[in-house]
Design an enzyme around this catalytic site. Structure first.
Site, PDB file in Angstrom:
ATOM      1  N   HIS A 167      54.213  44.117  32.629  1.00  0.00           N
ATOM      2  CA  HIS A 167      54.332  45.587  33.027  1.00  0.00           C
ATOM      3  C   HIS A 167      55.742  45.959  33.140  1.00  0.00           C
ATOM      4  CE1 HIS A 167      50.229  47.156  33.374  1.00  0.00           C
ATOM      5  NE2 HIS A 167      49.732  46.017  34.076  1.00  0.00           N
ATOM      6  N   CYS A 202      43.225  45.555  32.762  1.00  0.00           N
ATOM      7  CA  CYS A 202      44.260  45.942  33.626  1.00  0.00           C
ATOM      8  C   CYS A 202      43.732  47.377  34.370  1.00  0.00           C
ATOM      9  CB  CYS A 202      45.173  46.310  32.555  1.00  0.00           C
ATOM     10  SG  CYS A 202      46.805  47.007  33.219  1.00  0.00           S
ATOM     11  N   GLU A 238      51.944  40.470  34.735  1.00  0.00           N
ATOM     12  CA  GLU A 238      52.681  41.544  35.532  1.00  0.00           C
ATOM     13  C   GLU A 238      54.231  41.895  35.067  1.00  0.00           C
ATOM     14  OE1 GLU A 238      49.262  42.003  37.170  1.00  0.00           O
ATOM     15  OE2 GLU A 238      51.031  43.238  37.622  1.00  0.00           O
TER      16      GLU A 238
HETATM   17  O1  K2U Z   1      48.310  44.379  36.560  1.00  0.00           O
HETATM   18  C1  K2U Z   1      47.054  44.575  36.577  1.00  0.00           C
HETATM   19  O2  K2U Z   1      46.447  45.621  35.977  1.00  0.00           O
HETATM   20  C2  K2U Z   1      46.319  43.787  37.586  1.00  0.00           C
HETATM   21  C3  K2U Z   1      45.460  42.873  36.692  1.00  0.00           C
HETATM   22  C4  K2U Z   1      46.033  41.608  36.522  1.00  0.00           C
HETATM   23  C5  K2U Z   1      45.445  40.752  35.521  1.00  0.00           C
HETATM   24  C6  K2U Z   1      45.997  39.613  35.275  1.00  0.00           C
HETATM   25  C7  K2U Z   1      45.754  38.587  34.444  1.00  0.00           C
HETATM   26  C8  K2U Z   1      44.827  38.675  33.631  1.00  0.00           C
HETATM   27  C9  K2U Z   1      44.066  39.909  33.648  1.00  0.00           C
HETATM   28  C10 K2U Z   1      44.495  41.067  34.509  1.00  0.00           C
HETATM   29  C11 K2U Z   1      43.996  43.033  37.423  1.00  0.00           C
HETATM   30  O3  K2U Z   1      43.965  42.045  38.310  1.00  0.00           O
HETATM   31  S1  K2U Z   1      42.585  43.207  36.274  1.00  0.00           S
HETATM   32  C12 K2U Z   1      41.081  42.914  37.252  1.00  0.00           C
HETATM   33  C13 K2U Z   1      41.109  41.458  37.442  1.00  0.00           C
HETATM   34  C14 K2U Z   1      40.692  41.118  38.738  1.00  0.00           C
HETATM   35  C15 K2U Z   1      40.347  39.806  39.225  1.00  0.00           C
HETATM   36  C16 K2U Z   1      40.730  38.575  38.147  1.00  0.00           C
HETATM   37  C17 K2U Z   1      40.973  39.258  37.108  1.00  0.00           C
HETATM   38  C18 K2U Z   1      41.158  40.403  36.638  1.00  0.00           C
HETATM   39 NI    NI Z   2      47.877  45.123  34.307  1.00  0.00          NI
END
Ligand code: K2U
Ligand code: NI
Length: 186
Positions: A160, A113, A157
């Site tokens: 969140h 995250c 999301e």
């Molecule tokens: O909401 C956030 O913090 C964004 C996250 C979203 C996320 C969704 C599903 C699973 C893990 C994280 C970021 O994208 S975390 C970084 C990342 C980047 C590419 C692929 C997966 C996670």
């Molecule tokens: Ni997140």
């Protein structure tokens, strides 16, 4: 454009609040919010730009993560086979998950995250398929059905927007235990 300095980190109460419903017609502030969140995702997935500006890559960003306690989130799931045709590119306004499959799914690597600097290891069990009702930019109600990785991102999301963080769903006693029927997504 948002940078990492604009991303609110775990511990800030805004990440634990339920966001306010977005009102229509969209205010200029909300139009800018949507554009800036999606721009962050696009730029964070541009390796050169992300390295130059020290951006953490993101496939989703929710308004509370930039300090705005509203029901709006951007999702940009890239398509490794065709960079010009992302698997999902959408701004979810006032999203509600109206159907969850019984089938569970979890990412094999766990989740991260942008708002959580520490690494919290463990599986995050979620629904493999969901149906989301949300408002589009004109305020019309739309329905989105997603499964697999895009569904995982949307659930992360939408969590969140309701004050939940991914590690809330990790089993504290057995973080890597999964129901055997769970689909593990690599
Ligand atoms: O909401 C956030 O913090 C964004 C996250 C979203 C996320 C969704 C599903 C699973 C893990 C994280 C970021 O994208 S975390 C970084 C990342 C980047 C590419 C692929 C997966 C996670
Ligand atoms: Ni997140």
């Amino acid at each position: 454009m948002y940078f990492m300095k604009d991303i609110v980190r775990d511990g800030d109460p805004v990440l634990r609040q339920v966001g306010a419903k977005v009102q229509f017609p969209l205010s200029d502030a909300d139009k800018n919010l949507a554009a800036n969140m999606m721009e962050y995702l696009v730029k964070s997935q541009d390796e050169d730009y992300a390295e130059k500006h020290q951006l953490r890559a993101g496939v989703g960003l929710a308004a509370p993560q930039v300090g705005v306690s509203e029901m709006m989130a951007s999702v940009l799931v890239p398509n490794d086979d065709d960079p010009d045709k992302p698997l999902l590119k959408i701004t979810l306004i006032n999203p509600v998950i109206v159907r969850n499959s019984v089938q569970r799914a979890a990412l094999s690597e766990g989740e991260g995250c942008l708002s959580v600097d520490k690494d919290v290891p463990g599986f995050v069990p979620r629904a493999d398929r969901i149906t989301i009702k949300y408002d589009d930019f004109e305020g019309n109600s739309q329905t989105l059905r997603v499964k697999g990785y895009p569904a995982i991102v949307c659930q992360h999301e939408i969590d969140h927007l309701n004050g939940h963080l991914y590690y809330d769903k990790i089993d504290k006693k057995e973080p890597f235990e999964l129901d055997p029927s769970t689909v593990v997504i690599s």
